[in-house]
Design a protein around this motif. Sequence first.
Motif, PDB file in Angstrom:
ATOM      1  N   VAL A 361      10.881  61.782  58.967  1.00 31.01           N
ATOM      2  CA  VAL A 361       9.845  62.820  59.029  1.00 31.01           C
ATOM      3  C   VAL A 361       9.354  63.170  57.625  1.00 31.01           C
ATOM      4  O   VAL A 361       8.225  63.650  57.455  1.00 31.01           O
ATOM      5  CB  VAL A 361      10.373  64.077  59.756  1.00 31.01           C
ATOM      6  CG1 VAL A 361      11.293  64.890  58.861  1.00 31.01           C
ATOM      7  CG2 VAL A 361       9.220  64.938  60.249  1.00 31.01           C
ATOM      8  N   MET A 362      10.173  62.905  56.589  1.00 32.04           N
ATOM      9  CA  MET A 362       9.793  63.183  55.210  1.00 32.04           C
ATOM     10  C   MET A 362       9.257  61.944  54.496  1.00 32.04           C
ATOM     11  O   MET A 362       8.954  62.012  53.301  1.00 32.04           O
ATOM     12  CB  MET A 362      11.003  63.732  54.436  1.00 32.04           C
ATOM     13  CG  MET A 362      11.588  64.999  55.016  1.00 32.04           C
ATOM     14  SD  MET A 362      10.385  66.363  55.128  1.00 32.04           S
ATOM     15  CE  MET A 362      10.002  66.621  53.408  1.00 32.04           C
ATOM     16  N   ASP A 363       9.147  60.845  55.206  1.00 30.04           N
ATOM     17  CA  ASP A 363       8.638  59.619  54.608  1.00 30.04           C
ATOM     18  C   ASP A 363       7.110  59.696  54.498  1.00 30.04           C
ATOM     19  O   ASP A 363       6.417  60.027  55.472  1.00 30.04           O
ATOM     20  CB  ASP A 363       9.047  58.414  55.458  1.00 30.04           C
ATOM     21  CG  ASP A 363       8.608  57.101  54.847  1.00 30.04           C
ATOM     22  OD1 ASP A 363       9.357  56.556  54.026  1.00 30.04           O
ATOM     23  OD2 ASP A 363       7.500  56.627  55.190  1.00 30.04           O
ATOM     24  N   ILE A 364       6.582  59.384  53.314  1.00 31.10           N
ATOM     25  CA  ILE A 364       5.133  59.493  53.092  1.00 31.10           C
ATOM     26  C   ILE A 364       4.381  58.549  54.018  1.00 31.10           C
ATOM     27  O   ILE A 364       3.360  58.914  54.616  1.00 31.10           O
ATOM     28  CB  ILE A 364       4.797  59.187  51.618  1.00 31.10           C
ATOM     29  CG1 ILE A 364       5.495  60.184  50.703  1.00 31.10           C
ATOM     30  CG2 ILE A 364       3.286  59.242  51.395  1.00 31.10           C
ATOM     31  CD1 ILE A 364       5.338  59.876  49.229  1.00 31.10           C
ATOM     32  N   GLY A 365       4.875  57.321  54.144  1.00 31.82           N
ATOM     33  CA  GLY A 365       4.216  56.356  55.023  1.00 31.82           C
ATOM     34  C   GLY A 365       4.191  56.820  56.468  1.00 31.82           C
ATOM     35  O   GLY A 365       3.188  56.638  57.173  1.00 31.82           O
ATOM     36  N   PHE A 366       5.285  57.437  56.920  1.00 33.57           N
ATOM     37  CA  PHE A 366       5.365  57.976  58.281  1.00 33.57           C
ATOM     38  C   PHE A 366       4.299  59.051  58.487  1.00 33.57           C
ATOM     39  O   PHE A 366       3.561  59.048  59.474  1.00 33.57           O
ATOM     40  CB  PHE A 366       6.764  58.544  58.511  1.00 33.57           C
ATOM     41  CG  PHE A 366       7.018  59.066  59.898  1.00 33.57           C
ATOM     42  CD1 PHE A 366       7.583  58.250  60.858  1.00 33.57           C
ATOM     43  CD2 PHE A 366       6.699  60.369  60.239  1.00 33.57           C
ATOM     44  CE1 PHE A 366       7.826  58.734  62.149  1.00 33.57           C
ATOM     45  CE2 PHE A 366       6.936  60.859  61.512  1.00 33.57           C
ATOM     46  CZ  PHE A 366       7.499  60.033  62.462  1.00 33.57           C
ATOM     47  N   GLN A 367       4.203  59.970  57.543  1.00 30.74           N
ATOM     48  CA  GLN A 367       3.243  61.066  57.661  1.00 30.74           C
ATOM     49  C   GLN A 367       1.806  60.562  57.631  1.00 30.74           C
ATOM     50  O   GLN A 367       0.975  60.952  58.458  1.00 30.74           O
ATOM     51  CB  GLN A 367       3.477  62.063  56.527  1.00 30.74           C
ATOM     52  CG  GLN A 367       4.834  62.749  56.585  1.00 30.74           C
ATOM     53  CD  GLN A 367       5.135  63.551  55.332  1.00 30.74           C
ATOM     54  OE1 GLN A 367       4.272  63.759  54.479  1.00 30.74           O
ATOM     55  NE2 GLN A 367       6.364  64.018  55.203  1.00 30.74           N
ATOM     56  N   LEU A 368       1.508  59.679  56.670  1.00 28.28           N
ATOM     57  CA  LEU A 368       0.144  59.156  56.552  1.00 28.28           C
ATOM     58  C   LEU A 368      -0.242  58.337  57.774  1.00 28.28           C
ATOM     59  O   LEU A 368      -1.379  58.412  58.260  1.00 28.28           O
ATOM     60  CB  LEU A 368       0.015  58.304  55.286  1.00 28.28           C
ATOM     61  CG  LEU A 368       0.119  59.042  53.951  1.00 28.28           C
ATOM     62  CD1 LEU A 368       0.083  58.047  52.795  1.00 28.28           C
ATOM     63  CD2 LEU A 368      -0.996  60.065  53.801  1.00 28.28           C
ATOM     64  N   SER A 369       0.711  57.563  58.276  1.00 30.11           N
ATOM     65  CA  SER A 369       0.434  56.699  59.420  1.00 30.11           C
ATOM     66  C   SER A 369       0.076  57.512  60.655  1.00 30.11           C
ATOM     67  O   SER A 369      -0.929  57.249  61.329  1.00 30.11           O
ATOM     68  CB  SER A 369       1.655  55.809  59.696  1.00 30.11           C
ATOM     69  OG  SER A 369       1.424  54.967  60.783  1.00 30.11           O
ATOM     70  N   PHE A 370       0.867  58.529  60.961  1.00 35.97           N
ATOM     71  CA  PHE A 370       0.606  59.337  62.149  1.00 35.97           C
ATOM     72  C   PHE A 370      -0.653  60.183  61.984  1.00 35.97           C
ATOM     73  O   PHE A 370      -1.429  60.338  62.928  1.00 35.97           O
ATOM     74  CB  PHE A 370       1.808  60.230  62.455  1.00 35.97           C
ATOM     75  CG  PHE A 370       2.859  59.542  63.269  1.00 35.97           C
ATOM     76  CD1 PHE A 370       2.825  59.578  64.645  1.00 35.97           C
ATOM     77  CD2 PHE A 370       3.877  58.830  62.666  1.00 35.97           C
ATOM     78  CE1 PHE A 370       3.782  58.932  65.411  1.00 35.97           C
ATOM     79  CE2 PHE A 370       4.837  58.174  63.410  1.00 35.97           C
ATOM     80  CZ  PHE A 370       4.794  58.222  64.791  1.00 35.97           C
ATOM     81  N   MET A 371      -0.867  60.715  60.781  1.00 33.47           N
ATOM     82  CA  MET A 371      -2.070  61.518  60.559  1.00 33.47           C
ATOM     83  C   MET A 371      -3.333  60.665  60.686  1.00 33.47           C
ATOM     84  O   MET A 371      -4.358  61.127  61.196  1.00 33.47           O
ATOM     85  CB  MET A 371      -2.017  62.184  59.177  1.00 33.47           C
ATOM     86  CG  MET A 371      -1.131  63.405  59.142  1.00 33.47           C
ATOM     87  SD  MET A 371      -1.719  64.675  60.306  1.00 33.47           S
ATOM     88  CE  MET A 371      -0.434  65.890  60.152  1.00 33.47           C
ATOM     89  N   ALA A 372      -3.271  59.420  60.230  1.00 32.46           N
ATOM     90  CA  ALA A 372      -4.433  58.535  60.346  1.00 32.46           C
ATOM     91  C   ALA A 372      -4.781  58.282  61.807  1.00 32.46           C
ATOM     92  O   ALA A 372      -5.957  58.328  62.202  1.00 32.46           O
ATOM     93  CB  ALA A 372      -4.158  57.213  59.622  1.00 32.46           C
ATOM     94  N   VAL A 373      -3.761  58.022  62.640  1.00 33.89           N
ATOM     95  CA  VAL A 373      -4.010  57.776  64.063  1.00 33.89           C
ATOM     96  C   VAL A 373      -4.547  59.036  64.745  1.00 33.89           C
ATOM     97  O   VAL A 373      -5.464  58.971  65.573  1.00 33.89           O
ATOM     98  CB  VAL A 373      -2.718  57.285  64.762  1.00 33.89           C
ATOM     99  CG1 VAL A 373      -2.959  57.116  66.263  1.00 33.89           C
ATOM    100  CG2 VAL A 373      -2.261  55.973  64.162  1.00 33.89           C
ATOM    101  N   ILE A 374      -4.000  60.205  64.378  1.00 31.67           N
ATOM    102  CA  ILE A 374      -4.494  61.466  64.949  1.00 31.67           C
ATOM    103  C   ILE A 374      -5.957  61.668  64.569  1.00 31.67           C
ATOM    104  O   ILE A 374      -6.794  62.056  65.400  1.00 31.67           O
ATOM    105  CB  ILE A 374      -3.630  62.648  64.465  1.00 31.67           C
ATOM    106  CG1 ILE A 374      -2.231  62.570  65.084  1.00 31.67           C
ATOM    107  CG2 ILE A 374      -4.290  63.981  64.823  1.00 31.67           C
ATOM    108  CD1 ILE A 374      -1.254  63.584  64.533  1.00 31.67           C
TER     109      ILE A 374
END
Length: 703
Positions: A361-374
């Motif tokens: 949940v604190m991984d930058i790639g994880f955050q950017l990836s999900f935000m991009a899809v949203i």
Amino acid sequence: MINWREIPLVRVIVPYISGILMAIFIPTISQMVVIPVLLLSLIFCIALAFIHLGFRYRWLFGIPLSILFLTIGYQLTFLRNELNDPSHFQNLLNQNEQLFAGVVTDQTEKTDYLRLTVSMKQLTSGDSLSSVSGNVLVYLKKDSLPNGLDSTRIQYGDLILVKSNVRIMEAPKNPEAVDFKKYWHFQNIHYQCFIQSDDIKILAIHQGNALISKALDWKNYFISILKKHLGTEREFAVGSALLLGSKEAITEEVRNAYVETGAMHILAISGMHILLIFKQLEWLLDLYKTGNRRWRWTKTGILIIMIALFALLTGLGTSVLRAAVMATFLAIGKAMKRRANVFNVLAASAVTLLLWNPFWVMDIGFQLSFMAVIGISLFADKFNKFLIFPQKLLRWVWSNISIGLAAQLMVTPISLYYFHQFPTYFWLTGLLAGVVADFGVIAGVLLLAFDKIGYIGMFIGKILFAAIWLMNNFIFIIHKLPFHLIQGVWISFLPVIFIYLIITGVYQAYVKRKLRLFFYPLSICLILSIMYAISEMKNLSNRELIIYQIPRISIVEVIDGKKSYRFFEKFSPISERANKIKFATQNYHNALNINMLNEFDFNEYFLNDCFIYHSGLIRIGTATVLLLDKVPQSGLTLDNCFVVIHNNAKIDMLDLTKISSIRQVIFDGSNSRWKVEKWKKECVDLNLDYYDVAEKGAWVYKF
């Protein structure tokens, strides 16, 4: 309007992620509290599940369910943290060199060193060998390798014996500096050591996961294929990153060009790659027409297996795993002939991944990836309808630009928070470079499949080379355009939350077509403006003197509002000095919104309304700071003086007693450690207050 029945997992993921964040930022909550709360909420949920509650009382079930997922998130994160394991090696560490044996789980080759991630298995404790657990980073200097150890021999799964002094990672030593300790904490790694080739020995090979070992063998084989067809260094580096997620060959020049044009996501195996491969595989499988009812599920199984193999082959990055898990759910839903809500699928993907590793949940790639899809799911279609073109080509162009705008809208706040810069031509790189990258992925997959078929493999290889060459040149052209990058943008975490609230408020007002709803995002904008004004007033009144911690480099900086005055050995031939100074100071300058930088040599003279500097002597406010790299001149007396010792000064602390009324002695990072330890002992004997920058971090004096 939101139909919550279509997205039940969205309601679940909020308390679950909240529990994870509580475990990360409030790790001291006792297990004697967490476990009983978890069990009680579970009992309530089970009991209420058998009771028919009317719609009016549905919240009676929602409350214990939310508490249940919150405590599950907390407990899983607690258990995932290796420091909470009683067998962790931290309990047996001492101040001396120790022997430990462990299995290499990752290997990264850098210019000057080889970095190994080692899962420790055994550690010497006194005269005995104890079984332990935990991960440690091992840094092996390359200049020590000629003694007989070749870095290419150390591979995943090797059981190695290491002699070293293992130490916990230190927090950043300069204000607002990159926090590598925090970064590695979220990778569940907290200790490191630095060794020479004489300190390491390979005991056995093939001790890791057999499936991962085989995947790495295939990856190395595919890299050799790319080397054969991509003859130039730049094209091979980009091709191996684009197709296999291998970034070791990417030079700093190439990395900067892709980062500063907003195209770095192209070189990160992500949903784009998975979606392309998923569609191509689905198209191939659909060519087989059959009346067998089981074929639909057979095809789904093949798709899932192929996607899993591709994710394994590319290193199981979080963006790949997110895309692979999401594609799996979509494939299953399609096989069941059900139309899935994209947000529910996204939430299911997030829950699945965070059950496996809550720290993602604190991984930058994880955050950017999900935000991009949203962002794409919420805004792409709405942006696309802003402009309607009669020509098919223009419709396609605007459709792709709309997707890029939608994704960028949601990732920009996070991107600014972490990277403090904004690529102004992201829409252009996303449109053209993205199309070429899509073509390159398809050509690359075909090359890996048909390389052995003579002229066919050679022909596909030339097509792939041409595509990557074209993309690289396009990126470098954009990189040379004026104003391609806005740098130095500094926002803290709270404004990031406010920006997302503004985006959400505007979206709700637009969807519901109610003008009064714009009041909420406008109110938040007003709050942000007030916060910014307060921050600017604080920065304008800020005055301080800083001695940064930079190994083997001495630097003193005076900050007056938004102006910086930097003193160092300006004409010294120290290699890479400028990059080291920039790395240590840039984030702090961004945070203070410094817009004027003045640089001086230690031997120069400077005077303004704030301070006076003359050959190592600074008078600033009511204080005096003296920089010494040799014995002070006889007869020099200063009252209430800070003395900075730098550049391994040939001096004893007894010499400083010639200067009356010393407030504090500061040792900066340019001094050798053995000298600093000697001086510190002398300070204790002479009852002099001292400050070790290398040990405690940057010294800051506000005036």
